[in-house]
Enzyme design. Structure first.
Site, mmCIF file in Angstrom:
data_model
loop_
_atom_site.group_PDB
_atom_site.id
_atom_site.type_symbol
_atom_site.label_atom_id
_atom_site.label_comp_id
_atom_site.label_asym_id
_atom_site.label_seq_id
_atom_site.Cartn_x
_atom_site.Cartn_y
_atom_site.Cartn_z
ATOM 1 N N ASP A 67 0.814 -1.216 0.000
ATOM 2 C CA ASP A 67 0.000 0.000 0.000
ATOM 3 C C ASP A 67 0.850 1.269 0.000
ATOM 4 O O ASP A 67 2.066 1.225 0.215
ATOM 5 C CB ASP A 67 -0.982 0.000 1.192
ATOM 6 C CG ASP A 67 -0.351 -0.503 2.492
ATOM 7 O OD1 ASP A 67 0.883 -0.546 2.591
ATOM 8 O OD2 ASP A 67 -1.111 -0.856 3.408
ATOM 9 N N ASP A 136 -8.047 -3.951 14.372
ATOM 10 C CA ASP A 136 -9.419 -4.237 13.926
ATOM 11 C C ASP A 136 -9.429 -5.344 12.859
ATOM 12 O O ASP A 136 -10.451 -5.587 12.231
ATOM 13 C CB ASP A 136 -10.073 -2.952 13.375
ATOM 14 C CG ASP A 136 -9.268 -2.353 12.229
ATOM 15 O OD1 ASP A 136 -8.224 -2.936 11.837
ATOM 16 O OD2 ASP A 136 -9.677 -1.292 11.714
ATOM 17 N N HIS A 138 -7.513 -5.346 10.103
ATOM 18 C CA HIS A 138 -7.194 -4.922 8.731
ATOM 19 C C HIS A 138 -5.867 -5.530 8.263
ATOM 20 O O HIS A 138 -4.960 -5.782 9.061
ATOM 21 C CB HIS A 138 -7.220 -3.392 8.576
ATOM 22 C CG HIS A 138 -6.095 -2.653 9.237
ATOM 23 N ND1 HIS A 138 -6.271 -1.805 10.301
ATOM 24 C CD2 HIS A 138 -4.761 -2.609 8.966
ATOM 25 C CE1 HIS A 138 -5.115 -1.287 10.647
ATOM 26 N NE2 HIS A 138 -4.173 -1.755 9.861
ATOM 27 N N GLU A 143 -9.934 -2.350 5.456
ATOM 28 C CA GLU A 143 -10.535 -2.165 6.779
ATOM 29 C C GLU A 143 -11.770 -3.061 6.913
ATOM 30 O O GLU A 143 -12.262 -3.606 5.927
ATOM 31 C CB GLU A 143 -10.954 -0.691 6.932
ATOM 32 C CG GLU A 143 -9.813 0.308 6.825
ATOM 33 C CD GLU A 143 -8.960 0.385 8.085
ATOM 34 O OE1 GLU A 143 -9.291 -0.289 9.078
ATOM 35 O OE2 GLU A 143 -7.952 1.105 8.069
#
Ligand code: F6R
Length: 242
Positions: A67, A136, A138, A143
């Site tokens: 990313d 979380d 991800h 996400e």
């Protein structure tokens, strides 16, 4: 899913680096999918050490990173391009022409995502994808709620992510990029091998949920349970709830 239990961060880093180095030795012209974040830093240090000792040669390796922030120039100290050079690429003999990250300065998201997917396709796909995991669940910038079938795409950063990242931008929220380009879950699942590393007590709840709970888009990393060659390397703290 294979689970490798390490004692601590250093041991986790060495075990994961061993898996990556086996890949590079077995296939010198392999494609490594790489990650930023704090977790893999020790892996990169270990690989650099083995490179310096003459045990590893990266001259034929191609890298594709997960990313990059949309809007940041490579030279920006917060760009993932900068991170990867500082922590890894500047210290090994990888060919600069074989280093690939999404181009944050291309603001045409559709074009940039297509270009990046084309690169991954052109190099023959990812042999080994290294991942960290967010609290979380991800992976990359995928996400909770991310569709499992997406290739590289542009995501809007969640307000919590912008808030958490502003410390790297002089505490000024306005300077934090609001979007990022990320490989999608589909791209990650197409890698021939996936290696996810996690350490620390704070990662224990998500490790339990993602790899011992139901597979759901609400926990993006949970899809890795379905990957045919998935290895999880964790320190004892990250496995402490299991
Ligand atoms: C990194 C990335 C992120 C991180 C994740 C965990 O390229 O895409 O998904 O892997 O946020 O970050 P750390 O390792 O800092 O806990």
């Amino acid at each position: 899913m294979k689970i490798i239990r390490a004692t601590d961060y250093k041991d986790m880093s060495r075990k994961a680096a061993n898996i990556i180095s086996a890949q590079v030795i077995m296939k010198p012209n392999c494609v490594l999918g790489l990650a930023t974040g704090s977790t893999p830093v020790g892996i990169y240090e270990q690989l650099i050490d083995w490179y310096n000792k003459g045990d590893l040669d990266f001259s034929e390796v191609t890298s594709v990173n997960l990313d990059e922030y949309r809007g940041l120039r490579r030279e920006d100290p917060q760009s993932y391009w900068h991170f990867m050079h500082e922590h890894f690429f500047d210290h090994i003999n990888i060919d600069p022409d074989r280093i690939n990250l999404p181009d944050g300065t291309n603001l045409d998201a559709e074009e940039e995502c297509r270009r990046y997917d084309d690169i991954i396709h052109a190099v023959g796909g990812v042999d080994l994808q290294l991942l960290g995991i967010g609290h979380d669940g991800h992976i990359g910038f995928n996400e909770p709620g991310a569709a499992f079938e997406l290739g590289t795409h542009c995501v809007d950063l969640k307000p919590e992510t912008i808030e958490a990242n502003k410390r790297f931008f002089d505490g000024n929220e306005d300077l934090v990029p609001k979007q990022a380009y990320t490989m999608g879950i589909k791209t990650i699942m197409q890698a021939r091998k996936v290696l996810l590393v996690a350490n620390g007590k704070d990662k224990a709840p998500i490790v339990k949920q993602a790899f011992f709970g139901p597979v759901t888009p609400e926990v993006p990393a949970s899809i890795l349970q379905m990957h045919p060659d998935f290895t999880l390397v964790c320190d004892a703290d990250a496995l402490s709830l299991l």
